[in-house]
Design an enzyme around this catalytic site. Structure first.
Site, PDB file in Angstrom:
ATOM      1  N   CYS A  27     -14.269  -7.287 -31.898  1.00 15.28           N
ATOM      2  CA  CYS A  27     -13.764  -8.181 -30.851  1.00 15.28           C
ATOM      3  C   CYS A  27     -12.286  -7.907 -30.572  1.00 15.28           C
ATOM      4  O   CYS A  27     -11.450  -8.049 -31.468  1.00 15.28           O
ATOM      5  CB  CYS A  27     -13.980  -9.629 -31.308  1.00 15.28           C
ATOM      6  SG  CYS A  27     -13.081 -10.866 -30.369  1.00 15.28           S
ATOM      7  N   CYS A  72      -9.956 -10.928 -30.998  1.00 16.48           N
ATOM      8  CA  CYS A  72      -9.852 -11.220 -32.437  1.00 16.48           C
ATOM      9  C   CYS A  72      -8.808 -10.320 -33.091  1.00 16.48           C
ATOM     10  O   CYS A  72      -8.037 -10.764 -33.948  1.00 16.48           O
ATOM     11  CB  CYS A  72     -11.202 -11.024 -33.120  1.00 16.48           C
ATOM     12  SG  CYS A  72     -12.507 -12.108 -32.530  1.00 16.48           S
TER      13      CYS A  72
END
Length: 146
Positions: A31, A34
């Site tokens: 991600c 993230c």
């Protein structure tokens, strides 16, 4: 106190049972937001690490805990105070906004931000090429845009 990476579901439940106050970050290695947030969390750990734990939980390693916590968007941030979820946030948060929420969590205020002003000149729905172009031109024109 520090960053705790990839605790098991049992360890996470134990932290809740012990009525700890901490930030839980549900993330994935694939991600992009993230990864951006991980740098912010490292900076916050350097500044606030003595005052609060940051717990990073990989959703791919703990799918049952991810489902139990109802994670649908990552990164998923949970502000835990005394073993209870005080608030949650889905998505990337810049350092200043995240740090302000953590200060509130450590104090006596709920770790949320004030609602933004609901008055806009233009609201753009959609993040494709046309929506982004409209946002650029609206900003250049000085319009208050959402």
């Amino acid at each position: 106190m520090a960053i705790i990476v990839n605790p098991t579901a049992a360890e996470f439940k134990q932290m809740l049972a012990e009525k700890k106050t901490f930030l839980a970050d549900f993330y994935a290695t694939w991600c992009g937001p993230c990864k951006m947030l991980s740098y912010v969390l490292e900076d916050i750990d350097k500044e606030m690490g003595e005052r609060i734990d940051i717990v990073k939980i990989d959703i791919d390693k703990e799918p049952e805990l991810t489902e139990k916590m109802d994670i649908t968007i990552i990164p998923g941030l949970f502000f835990i105070k005394n073993g209870e979820v005080a608030s949650r946030y889905a998505g990337f948060l810049p350092k200043e906004r995240l740090q302000a929420r953590l200060e509130k969590l450590l104090g006596n205020e709920p770790p949320v931000e004030q609602a933004p002003d609901k008055s806009y000149d233009l609201i753009i729905i959609g993040g494709g090429a046309a929506g982004l172009t409209a946002a650029v031109y609206a900003r250049r024109a000085g319009l208050k845009t959402l």
